[in-house]
Design a protein around this motif. Structure first.
Motif, short mmCIF file in Angstrom:
data_model
loop_
_atom_site.label_atom_id
_atom_site.label_comp_id
_atom_site.label_asym_id
_atom_site.label_seq_id
_atom_site.Cartn_x
_atom_site.Cartn_y
_atom_site.Cartn_z
N CYS A 81 30.65 52.90 60.62
CA CYS A 81 29.40 53.51 61.06
C CYS A 81 28.29 52.46 60.98
O CYS A 81 28.03 51.92 59.90
N VAL A 82 27.69 52.16 62.11
CA VAL A 82 26.60 51.18 62.15
C VAL A 82 25.29 51.96 62.08
O VAL A 82 24.93 52.68 63.00
N GLY A 83 24.60 51.82 60.97
CA GLY A 83 23.37 52.56 60.71
C GLY A 83 23.52 53.45 59.51
O GLY A 83 24.37 54.35 59.48
N GLY A 84 22.70 53.19 58.48
CA GLY A 84 22.79 53.95 57.24
C GLY A 84 21.76 55.05 57.15
O GLY A 84 21.24 55.34 56.07
N GLY A 85 21.45 55.69 58.30
CA GLY A 85 20.58 56.85 58.30
C GLY A 85 21.37 58.12 58.01
O GLY A 85 22.56 58.08 57.68
N PRO A 86 20.73 59.29 58.16
CA PRO A 86 21.43 60.55 57.86
C PRO A 86 22.71 60.74 58.65
O PRO A 86 23.72 61.21 58.10
N GLY A 105 24.90 58.51 60.12
CA GLY A 105 26.00 57.65 59.72
C GLY A 105 26.53 57.98 58.34
O GLY A 105 27.75 58.03 58.11
N LEU A 106 25.62 58.22 57.39
CA LEU A 106 26.05 58.54 56.03
C LEU A 106 26.79 59.87 55.97
O LEU A 106 27.81 60.00 55.30
N TYR A 107 26.26 60.87 56.70
CA TYR A 107 26.90 62.19 56.62
C TYR A 107 28.26 62.18 57.30
O TYR A 107 29.21 62.81 56.81
N LEU A 108 28.40 61.45 58.42
CA LEU A 108 29.72 61.35 59.04
C LEU A 108 30.71 60.71 58.08
O LEU A 108 31.87 61.14 57.99
N SER A 109 30.29 59.69 57.36
CA SER A 109 31.20 59.03 56.42
C SER A 109 31.67 60.00 55.34
O SER A 109 32.84 59.98 54.94
N LEU A 114 28.34 57.09 70.39
CA LEU A 114 26.94 57.20 70.00
C LEU A 114 26.71 58.48 69.20
O LEU A 114 27.34 59.50 69.44
N MET A 115 25.72 58.39 68.29
CA MET A 115 25.40 59.55 67.46
C MET A 115 23.92 59.48 67.06
O MET A 115 23.35 58.40 66.92
N GLY A 116 23.29 60.64 66.89
CA GLY A 116 21.90 60.68 66.46
C GLY A 116 20.97 60.10 67.51
O GLY A 116 21.16 60.26 68.72
N ASP A 117 19.91 59.41 67.05
CA ASP A 117 18.90 58.87 67.97
C ASP A 117 19.46 57.82 68.90
O ASP A 117 18.83 57.52 69.92
N ALA A 118 20.59 57.23 68.60
CA ALA A 118 21.21 56.30 69.53
C ALA A 118 21.70 57.03 70.78
O ALA A 118 21.79 56.43 71.86
N ALA A 119 22.00 58.32 70.65
CA ALA A 119 22.50 59.12 71.77
C ALA A 119 21.41 59.92 72.45
O ALA A 119 21.44 60.13 73.67
N HIS A 120 20.41 60.40 71.68
CA HIS A 120 19.41 61.30 72.22
C HIS A 120 18.21 61.35 71.28
O HIS A 120 18.35 61.16 70.07
N THR A 121 17.04 61.59 71.82
CA THR A 121 15.87 61.83 70.99
C THR A 121 15.15 63.07 71.49
O THR A 121 15.21 63.41 72.67
N THR A 122 14.48 63.76 70.58
CA THR A 122 13.64 64.91 70.93
C THR A 122 12.30 64.72 70.25
O THR A 122 12.22 64.24 69.12
N ALA A 176 26.98 64.65 63.46
CA ALA A 176 28.03 64.21 62.55
C ALA A 176 29.05 65.31 62.31
O ALA A 176 30.27 65.06 62.30
N LEU A 177 28.58 66.55 62.13
CA LEU A 177 29.50 67.67 61.94
C LEU A 177 30.41 67.84 63.16
O LEU A 177 31.62 68.05 63.03
N ALA A 178 29.83 67.73 64.35
CA ALA A 178 30.61 67.93 65.57
C ALA A 178 31.61 66.80 65.79
O ALA A 178 32.76 67.05 66.18
N LEU A 179 31.19 65.56 65.53
CA LEU A 179 32.10 64.44 65.74
C LEU A 179 33.26 64.49 64.76
O LEU A 179 34.43 64.31 65.14
N ALA A 180 32.97 64.76 63.50
CA ALA A 180 34.04 64.86 62.51
C ALA A 180 34.99 66.00 62.86
O ALA A 180 36.21 65.87 62.74
N GLY A 181 34.44 67.13 63.30
CA GLY A 181 35.29 68.26 63.66
C GLY A 181 36.18 67.96 64.85
O GLY A 181 37.36 68.32 64.86
N ALA A 182 35.64 67.26 65.86
CA ALA A 182 36.45 66.92 67.04
C ALA A 182 37.55 65.93 66.67
O ALA A 182 38.69 66.07 67.13
N LEU A 183 37.24 64.94 65.83
CA LEU A 183 38.26 63.97 65.43
C LEU A 183 39.38 64.63 64.62
O LEU A 183 40.52 64.19 64.66
N ARG A 184 39.03 65.69 63.92
CA ARG A 184 40.03 66.42 63.12
C ARG A 184 40.88 67.35 63.98
O ARG A 184 42.09 67.44 63.79
#
Length: 402
Positions: free
Chosen positions: A7-12, A14-18, A270-278, A293-301
Motif C-alpha cells: 500500500c503506497v500511502g499511510g493515510g486512513p 492504506g492503513l485500514y486496508l492493511s 487506486l483507492m481513496g483520494d487517488a481514485a476520487h475526491t468529494t 478499503a472495506l470494499a477492496l478487501a471484501g472483493a479480494l476475499r
C-alpha cells in the motif's frame, strides 16, 4: 492463498486496508509505504457519522473501538451570520484528530504484523518492492496514478472558491458555521471540535474576497491575525494556527474534484483520494476512503481471480459514490452562490444550508423553496401518523379534518 500487497500511502485508506488484509489471512505479506516521517501529516481533524462506526466494527472491531474512544461527539449545528445566530439539533456527529486516527490505525496494523515504513517516497516502480498487488492510496496528487493518467482516464475539475485548513484552541460544542461580511464580500468557516482541547476551522471565500482582503499577498501570520478579527465572535479570544509554506505564505488553494474512468491497471489499483475526491463541505473524504478499503478487501476475499476482484471493487464503489459525488457538487455550488441565500433570516438560511445537496435548490427561489420544504415536511409527518394509526383511524382523521 498468500498474497503480497504493498500500500503506497499511510493515510486512513492504506492503513485500514492493511488491517483488513491481515485479519483475512495472517499469512498475507502486507507493507505500507508512507513518504512523510512518522507524525508528519496535513490537516487538523476529520469528521464522520455513526453509520461508519457500524461498518468499521464489521471490518475490525478492535480498531473501531479505538477510533470511537479517541473521537469527540456533537449533535447541534450552529450558524453565525454577522451578529445573528441559529441553532439546530440533528444526528450525532464525530470528530477525531487526523494524527490520532493515523496513530490508532498504524498501531493496530503493526500489531497484526503489517510493516509500516515512513520516509519512503514512491514515484515509480523502481521505488517498490516486488508485490502481487500495489495499492495507490497516495492522495489526490498520486504519483503512481499520474504515471498512467491516460490509462486511468484521470480528470480534475477545479472549483472557484479558495480555502485553507486551520486550527484553534477554542473548544466548540457544536458543528459551527460562521459567515462574516467584509467590504469585499463574504468569508466563512466550517468549525468543529476534533479532540479534548482543539477544533478545526476550514475558512473559505470567493477569489474577489480573497484578493480584496489582501490574503493573496499576506504572510501566514498577518493572514491569521486578519481572520481572527473577522471571526472574533466564534473564537472568543482564542487564536488560529496554521501551517505555512516555506516562504511564509498560507496554503490557500482551490478544491480539485478528481475522477478516474477506471481504477485499476495491471497489478495497480487506486483507492481513496487517488481514485476520487468529494468537496470538503460534505465532510465525507475519510469515510469514503475507509469504505473503499472495506470494499477492496471484501472483493479480494470473495471474488475469484485478481482482475475480476478489482473490477467488482470498482463497480461497487462507483455505484456507492454516486450520491456522495452529487451531494458534494451541489454543496460546493451552494457556497459559490452564497449571496443568493445570505439575506434570509438565519433560521431559514440554516434550513437551506441543510438542503444544499438538493439538485432543485439552485433553480427555485430560496424563500419559495423554504416554504415548499416546510410544507413537504408537514405532509411527511401526516403520512407517518396515518401509517401509525392504521387505515380505519386514518380515514376517520381525514374525514374530520378534510
Amino acid at each position: 492463498m498468500r498474497v503480497k500487497v504493498v500500500c503506497v500511502g499511510g493515510g486512513p485508506a492504506g492503513l485500514y486496508l492493511s488491517i483488513l488484509m491481515k485479519r483475512q489471512d495472517p499469512a498475507h505479506d502486507v507493507t505500507v509505504l508512507e513518504r512523510d516521517p512518522a507524525g508528519a501529516t496535513y490537516g487538523w481533524g476529520v469528521t464522520y457519522w455513526g453509520g461508519l462506526l457500524d461498518r468499521l466494527r464489521a471490518g475490525d472491531p478492535e480498531s473501531a473501538h479505538a477510533v470511537e474512544a479517541a473521537s469527540v461527539r456533537w449533535r447541534d449545528g450552529v450558524a453565525h451570520v454577522g451578529d445573528r445566530t441559529a441553532r439546530h439539533t440533528g444526528d450525532e456527529g464525530f470528530g477525531i484528530g487526523r494524527h490520532r486516527l493515523l496513530d490508532v490505525l498504524a498501531d493496530r496494523a503493526r500489531s497484526l504484523g503489517v510493516r509500516v515504513e515512513h520516509g519512503r517516497p514512491v514515484s515509480g516502480p523502481a521505488d517498490l518492492p516486488a508485490a502481487d498487488l500495489v495499492v495507490a492510496a497516495d492522495g489526490v496528487h498520486s504519483a503512481l496514478r499520474e504515471r498512467h493518467a491516460d490509462r486511468f482516464g484521470t480528470e480534475a475539475a477545479v472549483g472557484r472558491n479558495l480555502y485553507v485548513w486551520l486550527g484553534t484552541t477554542k473548544v466548540l460544542d457544536a458543528f459551527t458555521f460562521s459567515f462574516a461580511e467584509t467590504p469585499h464580500g463574504w468569508i466563512w468557516c466550517y468549525a468543529y471540535r476534533h479532540d479534548a482541547d482543539r477544533s478545526t476551522c476550514v475558512v473559505e471565500c470567493p477569489p474577489e474576497t480573497w484578493t480584496g482582503l489582501g490574503l493573496d499577498r499576506m504572510s501566514q501570520e498577518d493572514g491569521l491575525a486578519l481572520l481572527e478579527g473577522l471571526f472574533a465572535r466564534l473564537l472568543d479570544g482564542h487564536r488560529l494556527t496554521g501551517r505555512a509554506h516555506a516562504d511564509g505564505t498560507a496554503p490557500w488553494r482551490t478544491f480539485r474534484t478528481l475522477t478516474n474512468r477506471t481504477w485499476s491497471y495491471g497489478d495497480l489499483v487506486l483507492m481513496g483520494d487517488a481514485a476520487h475526491t468529494t468537496h470538503y463541505s460534505i465532510g465525507a473524504g475519510t469515510t469514503l476512503a475507509l469504505e473503499d478499503a472495506l470494499a477492496l478487501a471484501g472483493a479480494l476475499r470473495d471474488v475469484p481471480g485478481r482482475a475480476a476482484a478489482l473490477a467488482a471493487y470498482e463497480r461497487e464503489r462507483k455505484r456507492a459514490l454516486l450520491s456522495a459525488q452529487s451531494a458534494a457538487r451541489h454543496s460546493a455550488r451552494w457556497y459559490e452562490d452564497l449571496p443568493r441565500y445570505i439575506g434570509l433570516e438565519p433560521g431559514r438560511m440554516f434550513a437551506l444550508l441543510g438542503q444544499r445537496h438538493s439538485p432543485l435548490l439552485p433553480y427555485v427561489p430560496p424563500r419559495l423553496y423554504y416554504h415548499l420544504d416546510r410544507a413537504a415536511g408537514r405532509l411527511g409527518v401526516l403520512r407517518r401518523l396515518k401509517r401509525g394509526l392504521g387505515p380505519r383511524a386514518a380515514r376517520a382523521l381525514q374525514a374530520r379534518h378534510g
